[in-house]
Structure formats: C-alpha cells, structure tokens
Scaffold this motif. Structure first.
Motif, PDB file in Angstrom:
ATOM      1  N   TYR A 265      41.866  32.244  39.275  1.00  0.00           N
ATOM      2  CA  TYR A 265      40.985  32.331  38.103  1.00  0.00           C
ATOM      3  C   TYR A 265      39.592  32.816  38.487  1.00  0.00           C
ATOM      4  O   TYR A 265      39.058  33.748  37.876  1.00  0.00           O
ATOM      5  CB  TYR A 265      40.896  30.967  37.419  1.00  0.00           C
ATOM      6  N   VAL A 266      38.990  32.225  39.525  1.00  0.00           N
ATOM      7  CA  VAL A 266      37.615  32.607  39.875  1.00  0.00           C
ATOM      8  C   VAL A 266      37.564  34.025  40.450  1.00  0.00           C
ATOM      9  O   VAL A 266      36.527  34.688  40.400  1.00  0.00           O
ATOM     10  CB  VAL A 266      36.972  31.600  40.854  1.00  0.00           C
ATOM     11  N   ARG A 269      37.419  36.027  37.037  1.00  0.00           N
ATOM     12  CA  ARG A 269      36.450  35.633  36.000  1.00  0.00           C
ATOM     13  C   ARG A 269      35.106  36.300  36.278  1.00  0.00           C
ATOM     14  O   ARG A 269      34.488  36.066  37.321  1.00  0.00           O
ATOM     15  CB  ARG A 269      36.286  34.115  35.984  1.00  0.00           C
ATOM     16  N   GLU A 270      34.662  37.142  35.359  1.00  0.00           N
ATOM     17  CA  GLU A 270      33.406  37.864  35.549  1.00  0.00           C
ATOM     18  C   GLU A 270      32.219  37.065  35.018  1.00  0.00           C
ATOM     19  O   GLU A 270      32.291  36.434  33.972  1.00  0.00           O
ATOM     20  CB  GLU A 270      33.471  39.222  34.850  1.00  0.00           C
ATOM     21  N   MET A 271      31.126  37.128  35.781  1.00  0.00           N
ATOM     22  CA  MET A 271      29.895  36.413  35.400  1.00  0.00           C
ATOM     23  C   MET A 271      28.701  37.100  36.049  1.00  0.00           C
ATOM     24  O   MET A 271      28.691  37.307  37.275  1.00  0.00           O
ATOM     25  CB  MET A 271      29.987  34.943  35.837  1.00  0.00           C
ATOM     26  N   PHE A 272      27.725  37.513  35.253  1.00  0.00           N
ATOM     27  CA  PHE A 272      26.503  38.151  35.744  1.00  0.00           C
ATOM     28  C   PHE A 272      26.803  39.365  36.628  1.00  0.00           C
ATOM     29  O   PHE A 272      26.173  39.576  37.669  1.00  0.00           O
ATOM     30  CB  PHE A 272      25.628  37.144  36.507  1.00  0.00           C
ATOM     31  N   HIS A 274      29.362  39.952  38.452  1.00  0.00           N
ATOM     32  CA  HIS A 274      30.193  39.646  39.614  1.00  0.00           C
ATOM     33  C   HIS A 274      31.385  38.807  39.150  1.00  0.00           C
ATOM     34  O   HIS A 274      31.447  38.365  38.003  1.00  0.00           O
ATOM     35  CB  HIS A 274      29.401  38.848  40.662  1.00  0.00           C
ATOM     36  N   THR A 275      32.309  38.571  40.050  1.00  0.00           N
ATOM     37  CA  THR A 275      33.320  37.563  39.744  1.00  0.00           C
ATOM     38  C   THR A 275      32.777  36.206  40.167  1.00  0.00           C
ATOM     39  O   THR A 275      31.902  36.117  41.044  1.00  0.00           O
ATOM     40  CB  THR A 275      34.642  37.834  40.478  1.00  0.00           C
ATOM     41  N   LEU A 276      33.307  35.172  39.572  1.00  0.00           N
ATOM     42  CA  LEU A 276      32.884  33.825  39.931  1.00  0.00           C
ATOM     43  C   LEU A 276      33.154  33.549  41.404  1.00  0.00           C
ATOM     44  O   LEU A 276      32.412  32.820  42.072  1.00  0.00           O
ATOM     45  CB  LEU A 276      33.621  32.814  39.044  1.00  0.00           C
ATOM     46  N   THR A 282      30.712  28.929  44.910  1.00  0.00           N
ATOM     47  CA  THR A 282      32.149  28.868  44.651  1.00  0.00           C
ATOM     48  C   THR A 282      32.924  28.860  45.958  1.00  0.00           C
ATOM     49  O   THR A 282      33.833  28.046  46.164  1.00  0.00           O
ATOM     50  CB  THR A 282      32.583  30.077  43.798  1.00  0.00           C
ATOM     51  N   GLY A 340      34.955  26.074  33.241  1.00  0.00           N
ATOM     52  CA  GLY A 340      33.993  25.905  32.157  1.00  0.00           C
ATOM     53  C   GLY A 340      34.645  25.275  30.939  1.00  0.00           C
ATOM     54  O   GLY A 340      35.488  24.379  31.050  1.00  0.00           O
ATOM     55  N   TRP A 342      36.867  26.407  28.995  1.00  0.00           N
ATOM     56  CA  TRP A 342      38.316  26.566  28.917  1.00  0.00           C
ATOM     57  C   TRP A 342      39.052  25.452  29.661  1.00  0.00           C
ATOM     58  O   TRP A 342      40.188  25.107  29.321  1.00  0.00           O
ATOM     59  CB  TRP A 342      38.726  27.926  29.485  1.00  0.00           C
TER      60      TRP A 342
END
Length: 388
Positions: A265-266, A269-272, A274-276, A282, A340, A342
């Motif tokens: 998942y991480v 998972r995109e965030m800012f 980048h991926t998590l 992480t 998060g 989810w």
C-alpha cells in the motif's frame, strides 16, 4: 526472508490445497457470516471431506496419521486469509487432542472419526463468569450418583458454542480441593439439561460463534469421564501449551500478512509528490516492524520444532504467546496508521485485522498470566539450583 526448513514438499502441496479451499469455500462468504455471527454447519462437513480436520489423528481413529505440521498449515493459511469464522482451531488443536491423549479406547473410536469428518463439532468448556484464567476456581459441579455424574453450572465465551455437538467440559468433582478437585467430562449437547445461552456479540471475530452454555442437572454416564477423576487440572496444563503455541502460530502468520500488504500500500500511495514509502519515517517504522516480525517467526518455528519433538515446555509456550500477542497488537495498530482514514473503514482488511487482534492478549490465558508463568519458572529454576 529466512527459509523455513520445517515444512517439506508434502506440506507445500497441502498448503496449496488449503488455500484453494479457503478461496473457493470460505472467503466469498465470510463477510456474510460476519453479519450473521455464525458459520453454517455445511462448511465443517466440506472441510472434513477435504481432509482439513484432524490431519494428525491416527488412521485407526479416522484421520490420516499425518504429522502435526499439517494442522499448523491450516492455522497459518486461515490467518493469512483473514478468516476468523470457522472455529477449526478449537476443534483441531484443543478438543480432539484431549480426547486422543486422555480418552479411553471407546471414547476415541466413538468421537474422533466423526470429528475428522466434520459431522461432530467440538467445543472446549473451561471459562466461567468468575473464572477465566484461574481454572482452579471453577464452580461447575459434577456429583457422582451411582453410575452417573450430575453436572450443574455455567460456561461463557465458548467458541463453537452454538454449533457444538460435544463439549470437553471442566468441572469440580471435589469442591473442597483446589486444582486436585478438577475433572474433565465429554458432554453431548443433546443431553437433557444442556442449554445454549446467548450468542455473544464481540468487537472482533464476528463470524465465530461465541456463546454461553448452561448445565442444569445434566446426567452423563461415568464412562464420559475424560481421564482420571480429580486429575483434570494436570491434563489441562499438559494441553494448554499446545493451545498457546497455536495462538502464537496464528499471530505470526497475521503480522507477516499485514506487514506485506501494508508495504504494498505505501509503495503505491502518493503523497506530496512522492509515495508514502519514499519517506524516511515510513521506512524506519517498517524496518523496525519487519525485524520484530522476523524474530517472532524464528521463535515460533523453534517452538514448533520443540513441540514436534515432544519437548515444548509450558513456559516456552507462554513466552511465545506473550511475545506474539503483543507483537500482533502493535503491528496491526502501526500498520493501520499508514492507511489513514481508509484504515478505519471495514472494507479494508487492515481494519478487521485491527479489531480481531485484541483477543490475542486475552484468550488462552491473558498476557499477565503468561508473565506470571514465565516469572515463576525463573525463580523455580533458581530455587532448584540453590538446593543442589
């Protein structure tokens, strides 16, 4: 990943068959069973027909006489698939072993073949409203009356309680004694005075039926006594190590699975921008968890080796349950955080893993009791050394 040398090719073939059975016969229906709070009897009969029940039961009693690793494979694969409904572990790892180890020849030949086929479902009746881990303090009485015993009392938190056909029941046959007054009986659910209470609502393990059971002057023949009269506590202590190892085996499989799908998942998972998984926080958290999960796996497999050799001691099983229960709860909690919002939604497996994890620190003896067992063993050994 450290190679698991315990399991051979025949175990791998069986594991593939178990996965296929779970995929076809359990997973598509498990959410519905969670809503209903119980699984259908038919799944027990299908599991029996597929050879999943009582793998290690000798051939003369209806099993295949396979080694116990086959039973552990079933525990692991159900755990990996997030399956908590069918109480196969209670039936396979707790009830049948008592009958096989301590039953008379007549008891074994009568019950075990039916249990292997899934025609008879077993439950273990230990816990009472005022006696959980303290089995010396049970109040359920069995009073001798000629060639019968009359049983009165109540049990609670009994897995398979709504479905069971037979209960291995802990009673007091001498209320004046402590552990030396406990006796075990095989009690059939059809006997007059046996009553099923509520199917209890739980925060997790939703599909597994957990019940109250009542015994109102239930008469059983003296031949239903399992093991010696007043000798039940010693029998319980012998088999509790296997029960606790089974729970550790399940926890080890769960944390490995949860960690794997969290990493998947991480990684996506995109965030800012980048991926998590790109973030150092992480990676560091997952590195810690991976290390602890690997340590847990190595320890559990070593305990399995000892069990297979007949050398697993009670305090070793207690340490396995203590470590893996605590690890189980921590891994699912920290992994859920990566999902998060989810992670709080029941459609995600991590949410169900989170609520199902809480029972591991209670069932089969609380972690506080495990600490007591381990701590006492340390001072017993020191005391023995001082007296040599």
């Amino acid at each position: 990943m450290i190679e698991r040398t315990l399991f051979l090719e025949e175990h791998a073939i069986f594991r593939a068959a178990v996965r296929k059975f779970i995929e076809n016969e359990i997973t598509p229906f498990h959410l519905q069973w969670e809503r209903e709070g119980i699984v259908p009897r038919a799944i027990w009969e299908k599991a029996g027909a597929a050879g999943l029940l009582g793998c290690s039961i000798p051939e003369e009693y209806g099993g295949t006489g396979a080694d116990h690793l086959f039973d552990f494979v079933l525990v692991e694969e159900l755990a990996r698939a997030g399956i908590t409904g069918p109480g196969f572990a209670v039936h396979n790892e707790m009830v049948m072993p008592y009958i096989l180890a301590f039953g008379t020849e007549e008891q074994k030949r009568h019950w075990l073949p039916k249990m292997v086929k899934g025609e008879v479902i077993g439950a273990l009746g230990l816990t009472e409203p005022h006696a959980g881990s303290d089995l010396k303090n049970i109040h359920t009485r069995a009073v001798r009356d000629g060639d019968e015993y009359v049983i009165s009392g109540q049990k609670v938190f009994i897995s398979n309680g709504q479905l069971c056909d037979v209960v291995v029941l802990a009673t007091k046959t001498n209320p004046e004694a402590s552990s030396n007054g406990v006796s075990l009986f095989i009690v059939e659910a059809w006997r007059e005075g046996f009553k099923r209470g509520r199917r209890l609502e739980k925060i997790g393990l939703k599909a597994q039926d957990t019940s109250e059971l009542f015994f109102e002057d239930v008469r059983v023949p003296a031949s239903n006594l399992l093991g010696p009269e007043h000798g039940g506590f010693k029998l319980l202590m012998k088999n509790l190590a296997q029960e606790r190892l089974t729970q550790a085996v399940r926890s080890a499989a769960v944390v490995e699975t949860v960690l794997d799908y969290t990493i998947d998942y991480v990684a996506s998972r995109e965030m800012f921008g980048h991926t998590l998984g790109d973030f150092q926080n992480t990676q560091f958290k997952l590195a810690d968890l991976k290390t602890e999960v690997t340590i847990g796996r190595v320890f559990v497999d070593r305990c399995i080796e000892l069990f297979m050799a007949g050398k697993l001691e009670g305090n070793d099983a207690a340490m396995a349950k203590l470590w893996l229960s605590n690890l189980h709860g921590r891994v699912v909690d920290e992994c859920l955080q990566f999902f998060g919002g989810w992670g709080y939604m029941t459609e995600y497996p991590i949410s169900r893993a989170f609520v199902d994890a809480r029972i591991t620190r209670i069932a089969g003896g609380s972690i506080e009791v495990m600490k007591h067992i381990i701590g006492r063993s340390l001072f017993e050994k020191r005391g023995n050394a001082n007296h040599r």
